[in-house]
Design a protein around this motif. Structure first.
Motif, short mmCIF file in Angstrom:
data_model
loop_
_atom_site.label_atom_id
_atom_site.label_comp_id
_atom_site.label_asym_id
_atom_site.label_seq_id
_atom_site.Cartn_x
_atom_site.Cartn_y
_atom_site.Cartn_z
N SER A 33 44.53 39.38 -29.45
CA SER A 33 44.73 39.59 -30.88
C SER A 33 43.83 38.60 -31.61
O SER A 33 43.47 37.56 -31.07
CB SER A 33 46.19 39.38 -31.27
OG SER A 33 46.57 38.05 -31.00
N GLY A 34 43.46 38.94 -32.79
CA GLY A 34 42.59 38.08 -33.56
C GLY A 34 41.25 38.74 -33.77
O GLY A 34 40.71 39.39 -32.89
N ALA A 35 40.70 38.56 -34.96
CA ALA A 35 39.46 39.23 -35.34
C ALA A 35 38.28 38.85 -34.44
O ALA A 35 37.50 39.70 -34.06
CB ALA A 35 39.13 38.93 -36.80
N ALA A 36 38.16 37.57 -34.10
CA ALA A 36 37.03 37.13 -33.28
C ALA A 36 37.09 37.75 -31.89
O ALA A 36 36.07 38.20 -31.36
CB ALA A 36 37.01 35.61 -33.17
N ASP A 37 38.28 37.77 -31.29
CA ASP A 37 38.43 38.38 -29.97
C ASP A 37 38.14 39.87 -30.02
O ASP A 37 37.48 40.42 -29.15
CB ASP A 37 39.85 38.16 -29.44
CG ASP A 37 40.12 36.70 -29.07
OD1 ASP A 37 39.16 35.98 -28.76
OD2 ASP A 37 41.30 36.31 -29.11
N GLU A 38 38.67 40.53 -31.05
CA GLU A 38 38.46 41.97 -31.18
C GLU A 38 36.98 42.30 -31.38
O GLU A 38 36.49 43.27 -30.82
CB GLU A 38 39.29 42.51 -32.34
CG GLU A 38 40.78 42.52 -32.05
CD GLU A 38 41.62 42.94 -33.24
OE1 GLU A 38 41.07 43.49 -34.21
OE2 GLU A 38 42.84 42.70 -33.18
N GLU A 39 36.29 41.49 -32.15
CA GLU A 39 34.85 41.71 -32.38
C GLU A 39 34.08 41.56 -31.08
O GLU A 39 33.21 42.38 -30.76
CB GLU A 39 34.33 40.71 -33.42
CG GLU A 39 32.84 40.77 -33.63
CD GLU A 39 32.35 42.08 -34.23
OE1 GLU A 39 31.17 42.44 -33.98
OE2 GLU A 39 33.13 42.75 -34.92
N LEU A 40 34.38 40.54 -30.30
CA LEU A 40 33.71 40.31 -29.03
C LEU A 40 33.96 41.46 -28.07
O LEU A 40 33.02 41.99 -27.47
CB LEU A 40 34.18 38.98 -28.41
CG LEU A 40 33.63 38.68 -27.01
CD1 LEU A 40 32.12 38.55 -27.03
CD2 LEU A 40 34.28 37.43 -26.45
#
Length: 67
Positions: A33-40
């Motif tokens: 969860s989290g925008a940075a993880d999702e982007e990666l």
């Protein structure tokens, strides 16, 4: 991806590996969860999908040329 001409068996092995990578990335995406993880994860999935498409086209081209 290097411009090395592969044979169909080698391409099939790479396709299988990419599909396995995609499955693992999808599982990771569901767990993170989290925008940075999702982007990666999204970027890595897109890269693997592009490689899968390229390998599939290369295999199809080789198959047609051998027919």
């Amino acid at each position: 991806m290097p411009d090395i001409l592969l044979n169909i068996a080698e391409i099939d092995e790479r396709i299988a590996a990419v599909r396995e990578n995609l499955g693992e990335l999808v599982e990771q995406a569901a767990a993170y969860s989290g925008a940075a993880d999702e982007e990666l994860i999204s970027r890595r999935i897109a890269e693997q999908e592009a490689e899968l498409e390229l390998l599939t086209k290369q295999r199809d081209k080789l198959s047609q040329s051998k027919s």
